[in-house]
Enzyme design. Structure first.
Site, PDB file in Angstrom:
ATOM      1  N   GLY A  54       4.319   4.057   2.990  1.00 31.49           N
ATOM      2  CA  GLY A  54       4.076   2.762   2.426  1.00 31.49           C
ATOM      3  C   GLY A  54       3.994   1.859   3.465  1.00 31.49           C
ATOM      4  O   GLY A  54       4.565   2.159   4.361  1.00 31.49           O
ATOM      5  N   LYS A  55       3.499   0.764   3.014  1.00 33.35           N
ATOM      6  CA  LYS A  55       3.816  -0.610   3.923  1.00 33.35           C
ATOM      7  C   LYS A  55       3.435  -1.765   3.027  1.00 33.35           C
ATOM      8  O   LYS A  55       2.572  -1.828   2.192  1.00 33.35           O
ATOM      9  CB  LYS A  55       2.744  -0.482   5.172  1.00 33.35           C
ATOM     10  CG  LYS A  55       3.307  -1.329   6.223  1.00 33.35           C
ATOM     11  CD  LYS A  55       4.380  -0.614   7.208  1.00 33.35           C
ATOM     12  CE  LYS A  55       4.907  -1.219   8.266  1.00 33.35           C
ATOM     13  NZ  LYS A  55       5.920  -0.458   8.927  1.00 33.35           N
ATOM     14  N   GLY A  56       3.860  -3.035   3.379  1.00 33.77           N
ATOM     15  CA  GLY A  56       3.625  -4.098   2.712  1.00 33.77           C
ATOM     16  C   GLY A  56       3.483  -5.068   3.591  1.00 33.77           C
ATOM     17  O   GLY A  56       4.038  -5.290   4.809  1.00 33.77           O
ATOM     18  N   ASP A  96      10.371  -5.123   8.437  1.00 31.81           N
ATOM     19  CA  ASP A  96       9.413  -4.958   9.659  1.00 31.81           C
ATOM     20  C   ASP A  96       9.185  -6.105  10.465  1.00 31.81           C
ATOM     21  O   ASP A  96      10.326  -7.357  10.136  1.00 31.81           O
ATOM     22  CB  ASP A  96       8.144  -4.340   9.069  1.00 31.81           C
ATOM     23  CG  ASP A  96       7.105  -3.883  10.037  1.00 31.81           C
ATOM     24  OD1 ASP A  96       7.349  -2.776  10.174  1.00 31.81           O
ATOM     25  OD2 ASP A  96       6.006  -4.666  10.296  1.00 31.81           O
ATOM     26  N   VAL A 130       0.741  -1.100  -0.036  1.00 32.59           N
ATOM     27  CA  VAL A 130      -0.127  -0.022  -0.051  1.00 32.59           C
ATOM     28  C   VAL A 130       0.828   1.394  -0.021  1.00 32.59           C
ATOM     29  O   VAL A 130       1.837   1.336   0.727  1.00 32.59           O
ATOM     30  CB  VAL A 130      -0.813  -0.069   1.274  1.00 32.59           C
ATOM     31  CG1 VAL A 130      -1.762   1.461   1.533  1.00 32.59           C
ATOM     32  CG2 VAL A 130      -1.775  -1.222   1.098  1.00 32.59           C
TER      33      VAL A 130
END
Ligand code: NAD
Length: 425
Positions: free
Chosen positions: A114-116, A155, A69
């Protein structure tokens, strides 16, 4: 997904998406942000779902679902980690992506958020399986990520090895080595000096500024640390080195207490040798559930989210609460802590040392010129101190608490960038 602009009810207190919303709403309302811009900022700019077929070691084919995202790219490429866990959801990834937008804006680095995540259970996957998941996930996202587009990082359950696989896969597709596509890489592959210590060091820098503000000497400062991992362990070590007394360290399996100060290096060694911080000869074992409420000057929650909530916030006795972890206090706890007069250094500021040195890594990769650790730390110090003062003066000017100020400052900066760029129709 658009949500009602309300403070989360107590049963929703632990939901990360609602927690992010509550903070956003408070800041947006105070800034009198118009409805259109609120809509833009509530909605991620891009969401990608990929289904990754992977051959398991026993020959079976499995399909994993992954997300990326990009919440906002108004201020620069999206920046944010990738997590591997069985309970990853798109809502969680969205919330964490928006969190990154605000965090990067607070410390004024030229990134969006952002992040995934990939839904998988790393505890039952072999290294080969994890590598194949990572490489296929990267290949699916090869047009989404990139140094100028979106720069992932480690992460939960991903690490520098994962970043090396992503960098290699992306580079194979691009037919050239592109180190700046991810941060948190091994030093030998374009990682930055000082990255492993950066988040804990950032916590130290902002805590020192808070102490100065209250005319408190580090040597007279008693600190309680929850979580003795990367952030908490490093934070405790550096705070102790700067003269503060670490009177208590709390882990999931116990807590140790010494009113005269714990020898942090010795405790690290003890944990390495025994697997636990408990039964440490230099301190007494105490109840970990009560330790958070010890009388102290600084509390550094650096373990996990939602540990301080509406059910226990009134028992916190620290003067300064430095949020090493992401989201250790719920939105309902914010109000209680504010009424008690606790000086909270909010997570999007306190733990931004990590993403700041990730930014340095990206800069160094693009320069092809690497800095020594002294330079990394000095530049980190400057950014953390400036950001601390920006947030605290914003809070004073607008008569709000530090968290609301941090969000208002961040929103202001992102909105300013959106307005400057204008809308591409
Ligand atoms: P980590 O896994 O290295 O350390 C976490 C530590 O907390 C572990 O030692 C674990 O045993 C302990 N712990 C877990 N549950 C606990 C509980 N209930 N009570 C007490 N201790 C508990 O993780 P980390 O990288 O130090 O991250 C900690 C927090 O900081 C997370 O919220 C993370 O998102 C956030 N954070 C980390 C970074 C970074 O650069 N590592 C950057 C920004 C934010």
């Amino acid at each position: 997904m658009l949500l009602e602009a309300t403070t989360p009810s107590l049963e929703n207190e632990f939901n990360p998406w609602l927690a992010a919303e509550a903070r956003f709403n408070e800041a947006a309302t105070r800034l009198k942000l118009d409805d259109g811009l609120q809509k833009v900022l509530r909605t991620p700019g891009m969401e990608v779902t990929v289904h990754i077929p992977v051959q398991l070691d026993d020959g079976r084919l499995e399909v994993f679902t992954g997300y990326r995202v990009q919440h906002s790219i108004a201020r620069g490429p999206a920046k944010g980690g990738i997590r591997y866990a069985p309970d990853v959801t798109i809502d969680e990834v969205r919330a964490l992506a928006s969190w990154m937008t605000w965090k990067c804006a607070v410390v004024n680095i030229p990134f969006g958020g952002g992040k995934g995540g990939v839904i998988c259970d790393p505890s039952v996957l072999s290294e080969g399986e994890l590598e194949r998941i990572t490489r296929r996930y990267t290949a699916e996202l090869v047009d989404v990520i990139g140094p100028e587009r979106d720069v992932p990082a480690p992460d939960m359950n991903t690490n520098e090895k994962t970043m090396a696989w992503i960098m290699d896969t992306y580079s194979m597709h691009r037919r050239t080595t592109v180190t700046a596509v991810v941060t948190g890489k091994p030093l030998q592959l374009g990682g930055s000096r000082g990255r492993p210590e950066a988040t804990g060091r950032g916590c130290l820098f902002v805590t020192l500024q808070a102490l100065r503000r209250f005319h408190m000497e580090p040597s007279e400062t008693k600190v309680v640390v929850q979580g003795f991992g990367n952030v908490g362990g490093m934070g405790a070590k550096l705070m102790s080195r700067s003269g503060m007394k670490i009177i208590c360290v709390i882990e999931y399996d116990g807590a140790v207490y010494n009113p005269h100060g714990i020898d942090v290096n010795a405790l690290m060694l003890h944990r390495q040798e025994t697997g636990s911080i408990t039964h440490f000869p230099g301190a007494e074992d105490i109840d970990p559930h009560e330790a958070l409420f010890l009388d102290c000057d600084v509390l550094l929650p650096a373990a996990k989210e939602n540990v301080i909530h509406s059910g226990n916030a009134d028992r916190i006795r620290a003067k300064i609460l430095c949020e090493g972890a992401n989201g250790p206090c719920t939105a309902a706890a914010d109000k209680i802590l504010e009424d008690k007069g606790v000086f909270v250094i909010p997570d999007i500021l306190a733990n931004a040392g990590g993403v700041t040195v990730s930014y340095f890594e990206w800069v160094q990769d693009r320069q092809g010129f690497f800095w020594n650790e002294r330079l990394v730390n000095a530049r980190l110090e400057e950014i953390m101190e400036d950001s601390f003062h920006s947030v605290v003066s914003y809070a004073e000017k607008h008569g709000v608490n530090n968290r609301t100020a941090a969000y208002m400052l961040a929103l202001d900066r992102v909105v300013f960038a959106i307005k400057l760029r204008g809308l591409y129709a």
